[in-house]
Design a protein around this motif. Structure first.
Motif, short mmCIF file in Angstrom:
data_model
loop_
_atom_site.label_atom_id
_atom_site.label_comp_id
_atom_site.label_asym_id
_atom_site.label_seq_id
_atom_site.Cartn_x
_atom_site.Cartn_y
_atom_site.Cartn_z
N GLY A 4 0.80 -1.22 0.00
CA GLY A 4 0.00 0.00 0.00
C GLY A 4 0.83 1.26 0.00
N GLY A 5 1.95 1.26 -0.71
CA GLY A 5 2.82 2.43 -0.77
C GLY A 5 3.77 2.56 0.41
N LEU A 6 3.71 1.62 1.34
CA LEU A 6 4.59 1.65 2.52
C LEU A 6 5.67 0.58 2.36
N LEU A 7 6.92 0.99 2.50
CA LEU A 7 8.04 0.07 2.39
C LEU A 7 8.11 -0.83 3.62
N GLN A 8 8.23 -2.13 3.39
CA GLN A 8 8.36 -3.10 4.47
C GLN A 8 9.70 -3.82 4.30
N VAL A 9 10.49 -3.86 5.37
CA VAL A 9 11.68 -4.70 5.39
C VAL A 9 11.26 -6.00 6.05
N CYS A 10 11.37 -7.09 5.31
CA CYS A 10 10.89 -8.40 5.78
C CYS A 10 12.08 -9.30 6.07
N THR A 11 12.11 -9.84 7.28
CA THR A 11 13.19 -10.70 7.71
C THR A 11 12.64 -12.09 7.99
N VAL A 12 13.24 -13.09 7.36
CA VAL A 12 12.86 -14.49 7.57
C VAL A 12 13.85 -15.07 8.58
N MET A 13 13.30 -15.59 9.68
CA MET A 13 14.17 -16.07 10.75
C MET A 13 13.68 -17.40 11.32
N GLU A 14 14.53 -17.98 12.11
CA GLU A 14 14.20 -19.21 12.83
C GLU A 14 12.96 -18.96 13.70
N PHE A 15 12.05 -19.91 13.72
CA PHE A 15 10.85 -19.80 14.55
C PHE A 15 11.14 -20.40 15.92
N CYS A 16 10.93 -19.63 16.97
CA CYS A 16 11.12 -20.11 18.34
C CYS A 16 9.77 -20.54 18.89
N ARG A 17 9.55 -21.83 18.91
CA ARG A 17 8.21 -22.34 19.26
C ARG A 17 7.77 -21.98 20.67
N SER A 18 8.72 -21.71 21.56
CA SER A 18 8.35 -21.34 22.92
C SER A 18 8.15 -19.84 23.08
N GLY A 19 8.36 -19.08 22.01
CA GLY A 19 8.21 -17.63 22.08
C GLY A 19 9.46 -16.99 22.63
#
Length: 109
Positions: free
Chosen positions: A54-69
Motif C-alpha cells: 500500500g505504498g509503505l516500504l516493508q523490510v521483511c526478515t525471515v528467521m528461525e521460529f522459536c516455538r516457545s516464544g
C-alpha cells in the motif's frame, strides 16, 4: 507467521514498516548484520527482502521460529499468573543471555 521448511523446521517472518528511505536502509542494514550471525543463543536469520504494501516500504526478515516464544513474553505470562521464576531457571537464562551478549560484542555489535 510461520512456514514449514523442507527440513521440517519452521520459519517466522518479521515485517518492519518504514516511513522513509532512511528508515528502510537502517532496517535493511540491521537485518543484514543479523543474517551474518551464528550462535546457539541467537535466533538465526535466514533471509531479508523488501516489500511494498500500500505504498509503505516493508523490510521483511525471515528467521528461525522459536516455538516457545521469547523470554519477555514468557516472563509477562508468569507474572500475570502470579508465578515466579525458579532460581535455577533464572540462572540458566542469565548465563545464556550473557553468552549471547559476549558473542555479539565480539562481533562489534
Amino acid at each position: 507467521v510461520r512456514k514449514k521448511t523442507g527440513g521440517g523446521g519452521f520459519l517466522a517472518l518479521k515485517q518492519v514498516a518504514c516511513q522513509n528511505t532512511a528508515e528502510g536502509n537502517e532496517a535493511l542494514r540491521e537485518a543484514k548484520t543479523l543474517q551474518g550471525l551464528s550462535h546457539h543463543n541467537v535466533v538465526r536469520y535466514n533471509d531479508v527482502f523488501l516489500h511494498m504494501d500500500g505504498g509503505l516500504l516493508q523490510v521483511c526478515t525471515v528467521m528461525e521460529f522459536c516455538r516457545s516464544g521469547d523470554l519477555a513474553a514468557h516472563l509477562i505470562q508468569l507474572k500475570a499468573g502470579g508465578d515466579r521464576v525458579d532460581e535455577n531457571h533464572g540462572k540458566g537464562w542469565m548465563y545464556q543471555l550473557c553468552d549471547a551478549l559476549a558473542y555479539l560484542h565480539s562481533r562489534q555489535i
